[in-house]
Design an enzyme around this catalytic site. Structure first.
Site, PDB file in Angstrom:
ATOM      1  N   HIS A 178       0.900  -1.259   0.033  1.00  0.00           N
ATOM      2  CA  HIS A 178       0.140   0.153   0.015  1.00  0.00           C
ATOM      3  C   HIS A 178       0.797   1.233  -0.271  1.00  0.00           C
ATOM      4  O   HIS A 178       0.264   2.409  -0.289  1.00  0.00           O
ATOM      5  CB  HIS A 178      -0.917   0.033   1.417  1.00  0.00           C
ATOM      6  CG  HIS A 178      -2.065  -1.095   1.116  1.00  0.00           C
ATOM      7  ND1 HIS A 178      -3.353  -0.832   0.798  1.00  0.00           N
ATOM      8  CD2 HIS A 178      -1.987  -2.362   1.163  1.00  0.00           C
ATOM      9  CE1 HIS A 178      -3.922  -1.612   0.699  1.00  0.00           C
ATOM     10  NE2 HIS A 178      -3.323  -2.913   1.115  1.00  0.00           N
ATOM     11  N   ASP A 390       3.621   9.494  -0.855  1.00  0.00           N
ATOM     12  CA  ASP A 390       2.313   8.593  -0.245  1.00  0.00           C
ATOM     13  C   ASP A 390       2.303   7.553  -1.513  1.00  0.00           C
ATOM     14  O   ASP A 390       2.338   7.797  -2.668  1.00  0.00           O
ATOM     15  CB  ASP A 390       1.025   9.543  -0.534  1.00  0.00           C
ATOM     16  CG  ASP A 390       0.156   9.468   0.863  1.00  0.00           C
ATOM     17  OD1 ASP A 390       0.131   8.173   1.128  1.00  0.00           O
ATOM     18  OD2 ASP A 390      -0.610  10.222   1.062  1.00  0.00           O
TER      19      ASP A 390
HETATM   20  P1  ADQ Z   1      -3.019   6.141   4.702  1.00  0.00           P
HETATM   21  O1  ADQ Z   1      -1.700   6.561   4.988  1.00  0.00           O
HETATM   22  O2  ADQ Z   1      -3.802   6.197   5.911  1.00  0.00           O
HETATM   23  O3  ADQ Z   1      -2.943   4.881   3.973  1.00  0.00           O
HETATM   24  P2  ADQ Z   1      -4.819   7.701   2.920  1.00  0.00           P
HETATM   25  O4  ADQ Z   1      -4.890   6.910   1.625  1.00  0.00           O
HETATM   26  O5  ADQ Z   1      -5.004   9.157   2.709  1.00  0.00           O
HETATM   27  O6  ADQ Z   1      -3.414   7.593   3.687  1.00  0.00           O
HETATM   28  O7  ADQ Z   1      -6.206   7.252   3.544  1.00  0.00           O
HETATM   29  C1  ADQ Z   1      -6.566   7.692   4.991  1.00  0.00           C
HETATM   30  C2  ADQ Z   1      -8.197   7.280   5.197  1.00  0.00           C
HETATM   31  O8  ADQ Z   1      -8.296   7.962   6.552  1.00  0.00           O
HETATM   32  C3  ADQ Z   1      -8.822   7.940   4.100  1.00  0.00           C
HETATM   33  O9  ADQ Z   1      -9.863   6.780   3.848  1.00  0.00           O
HETATM   34  C4  ADQ Z   1      -9.720   8.879   4.960  1.00  0.00           C
HETATM   35  O10 ADQ Z   1     -11.239   9.223   4.649  1.00  0.00           O
HETATM   36  C5  ADQ Z   1      -9.613   8.410   6.376  1.00  0.00           C
HETATM   37  N1  ADQ Z   1      -9.366   9.730   7.405  1.00  0.00           N
HETATM   38  C6  ADQ Z   1      -8.667  10.711   7.120  1.00  0.00           C
HETATM   39  N2  ADQ Z   1      -9.012  11.691   8.110  1.00  0.00           N
HETATM   40  C7  ADQ Z   1     -10.154  11.249   8.922  1.00  0.00           C
HETATM   41  C8  ADQ Z   1     -10.915  11.889   9.871  1.00  0.00           C
HETATM   42  N3  ADQ Z   1     -10.423  12.843  10.274  1.00  0.00           N
HETATM   43  N4  ADQ Z   1     -11.778  11.165  10.279  1.00  0.00           N
HETATM   44  C9  ADQ Z   1     -12.115   9.933   9.751  1.00  0.00           C
HETATM   45  N5  ADQ Z   1     -11.361   9.266   8.776  1.00  0.00           N
HETATM   46  C10 ADQ Z   1     -10.397  10.010   8.234  1.00  0.00           C
HETATM   47  C11 ADQ Z   1      -2.197   3.952   3.341  1.00  0.00           C
HETATM   48  C12 ADQ Z   1      -1.180   4.506   2.224  1.00  0.00           C
HETATM   49  C13 ADQ Z   1      -1.928   5.441   1.185  1.00  0.00           C
HETATM   50  C14 ADQ Z   1      -2.825   4.541   0.553  1.00  0.00           C
HETATM   51  C15 ADQ Z   1      -3.725   3.616   1.490  1.00  0.00           C
HETATM   52  C16 ADQ Z   1      -4.651   2.484   0.725  1.00  0.00           C
HETATM   53  O11 ADQ Z   1      -0.507   5.452   2.983  1.00  0.00           O
HETATM   54  O12 ADQ Z   1      -0.805   6.036   0.287  1.00  0.00           O
HETATM   55  O13 ADQ Z   1      -3.556   5.191  -0.346  1.00  0.00           O
HETATM   56  O14 ADQ Z   1      -3.245   2.948   2.473  1.00  0.00           O
HETATM   57  O15 ADQ Z   1      -3.829   1.936  -0.004  1.00  0.00           O
END
Ligand code: ADQ
Length: 498
Positions: A178, A390
């Site tokens: 991921h 990311d």
């Molecule tokens: P993350 O590093 O966690 O994931 P991201 O892909 O942006 O990063 O996902 C974050 C998730 O958390 C999103 O679905 C978002 O809706 C949720 N979220 C963020 N802020 C929030 C809040 N305040 N309250 C509730 N929910 C919140 C890792 C990798 C990424 C990759 C994903 C999936 O680092 O690059 O995209 O896995 O593979």
């Protein structure tokens, strides 16, 4: 082609459930992320299983109710309701410290995000990582059968296929990373690089977020295992290692587009978005949403807001920047320090610019209920997504999916995996370039409506088509397909400047 797959077994560090204490005891709730939403029907249809650590099973931390026996009962109830089985791998406190906090989060996480100076290469972490991977593999071997397809998720479990093979257990295995795979010069810093890359070659399929990640992987593979020969040029290639071969491919992860878009259209959510705008007196809203993590570029983003207001004083009183940060890895010192740094920066910017009736930066340090998060997305005029690096970044996609009016602007880091797919219609920025982000913000806030709509509709269409269900489908097709001909060469947009 109907795959000859009997059952799907997903293996990840954490199980896809949230454990909550209610009045009448502990309750398990299915997690609500896109991954779980997309996997659940596949797991249910095939009577699948999800294997992982419960996050609460280590003795010494959990209460009596979270011990193994009570867990079993909770899991059995869950299976009946969800239609697939949960299987937990219990871990001790020491194991969690060495494998999860140590090797995964203090070595692989920073290294794979190109931040090698943050790595703590303790040999103890490596040993515990191997021990825990072995422990996982023992459970996987016991609970799966040769007809199952094992889909292993992420950097915590890169040694699963290696240990299964060393136990003489034959399984069809796929692995998805991921997070990014770093360029060879960075990967080579890892003291255990040869063993790690070899372990990855033991999977039948290794999946990455972007073509660039796959290229980085192949680059390191060529340096460490020169006998590896790559065939094919499409999204999925074959790698021949002499006596065996495996596939490596790019499978950009996505979101459940319809679910986000439909939720944003619900009257209660639209009302929340309107209330939010009204509370801010209909000023332009710039939004950042992230886990609080040093890879997400939050301090740089706040500095860019400071630069914006210094450079373009006419914007004072006309814009608000809202940063929502979800608490993450709170036990780790570096994350505590980052939190303090962000709070101080917010205080400094607000101290410099606020006047009665206007505070430029609104900072929320908490996880939000799904509908509130969607309301924020729907209300925002600009989605400011500027991670330093990311794997993909789902927030960028979620913001677009919720922008049903189609008049928003996505400002996106060129170092997010999402840039490979969205670069033509997002405003790409270098997340380290505080002045460049400020300039991009200024332009975005003055963009003509037609232009914004044209770009946003293309972004939404791209995300709608390439949604999470397509991701699951394409990975599984690659995982069980017979030959490379199943993957015609595709023109994949990729980003080279990493
Ligand atoms: P993350 O590093 O966690 O994931 P991201 O892909 O942006 O990063 O996902 C974050 C998730 O958390 C999103 O679905 C978002 O809706 C949720 N979220 C963020 N802020 C929030 C809040 N305040 N309250 C509730 N929910 C919140 C890792 C990798 C990424 C990759 C994903 C999936 O680092 O690059 O995209 O896995 O593979």
């Amino acid at each position: 082609m109907e795959p000859a797959l009997r059952r799907l077994v997903v293996v990840s560090n954490r199980l896809p459930v949230a454990l909550r204490r209610e009045e009448d005891g502990w309750k398990l709730k299915q997690g609500s992320g896109g991954l779980v939403t997309a996997m659940a029907p596949v797991l249910k249809n095939r009577g699948g299983m999800w294997i992982g650590w419960s996050g609460a099973s280590d003795p010494g931390r959990g209460s009596k109710a979270t011990d193994e026996t009570d867990m079993e009962t909770l899991f059995a109830d869950f299976t009946e309701e969800a239609g697939y089985e949960l299987c937990t791998v219990p871990l001790t406190r020491e194991e969690v410290d060495g494998y999860y906090y140590g090797f995964s989060n203090e070595i692989i996480w920073p290294l794979f995000h190109d931040l090698q100076s943050r790595c703590r290469f303790h040999p103890r972490y490596w040993r515990t990582y191997l021990d825990v991977n072995f422990k996982f593999a023992e459970v996987v071997a016991r609970r799966s059968s040769p007809e199952d397809y094992l889909w292993i998720q992420d950097y915590h479990l890169m040694h699963q296929a290696f240990f299964l093979k060393s136990m003489g257990v034959r399984r069809n295995t796929g692995f998805f990373l991921h997070i990014p795979f770093p360029p060879p010069d960075i990967f080579m810093k890892l003291p255990w690089r040869a063993k790690l890359i070899q372990a990855l070659t033991e999977f039948d399929l290794v999946g990455f977020q972007t073509v660039q990640d796959r290229r980085n992987f192949v680059g390191s593979l060529h340096r460490l295992m020169p006998e590896a020969k790559v065939e094919g040029r499409g999204a999925v290639v074959a790698v021949n290692m002499g006596n065996r071969s495996f596939r490596a491919g790019a499978f950009p992860i996505s979101i459940d587009y319809a679910q986000f878009s439909e939720m944003a259209a619900q009257p209660e959510v639209a009302r929340k978005a309107f209330d939010l705008k009204e509370a801010l007196r209909h000023r332009k809203i710039i939004l950042g949403v992230d886990r609080l993590d040093y890879t997400k570029g939050i301090p740089e983003r706040i500095r860019s807001i400071q630069t914006l207001l210094r450079r373009y004083p006419d914007l004072k009183g006309k814009v608000n920047f809202i940063q929502i940060a979800v608490p993450s890895r709170e036990e780790v010192d570096e994350y505590k320090e980052l939190r303090t740094e962000i709070e101080q920066l917010v205080g400094r910017v607000n101290g410099e610019f606020s006047f009665p009736g206007w505070v430029p930066v609104h900072y929320h340090y908490r996880s939000l209920p799904h509908d509130d998060l969607v309301a924020y997305y729907a209300a925002a005029d600009v989605g400011l997504v500027t991670p330093l690096r990311d794997g993909m970044n789902l927030v960028a996609k979620e913001y677009c999916a919720c922008n049903n009016k189609g008049d928003g602007v996505l400002i996106l880091s060129e170092f997010a995996g999402a840039a490979a797919q969205l670069q033509r219609h997002a405003y790409l920025v270098n997340p380290y370039d505080v002045e460049g982000i400020a300039k991009a913000l200024h332009r975005a806030l003055h963009w003509q409506l037609e232009e914004r709509k044209a770009h946003m509709s293309r972004l939404r269409e791209q995300i709608r088509r390439n949604n999470i269900f397509r991701w699951v489908d394409s990975f599984l097709r690659a995982g069980i397909a017979k030959s490379l001909e199943d993957f015609p060469e595709v023109e994949t947009v990729h980003f080279n400047r990493v």
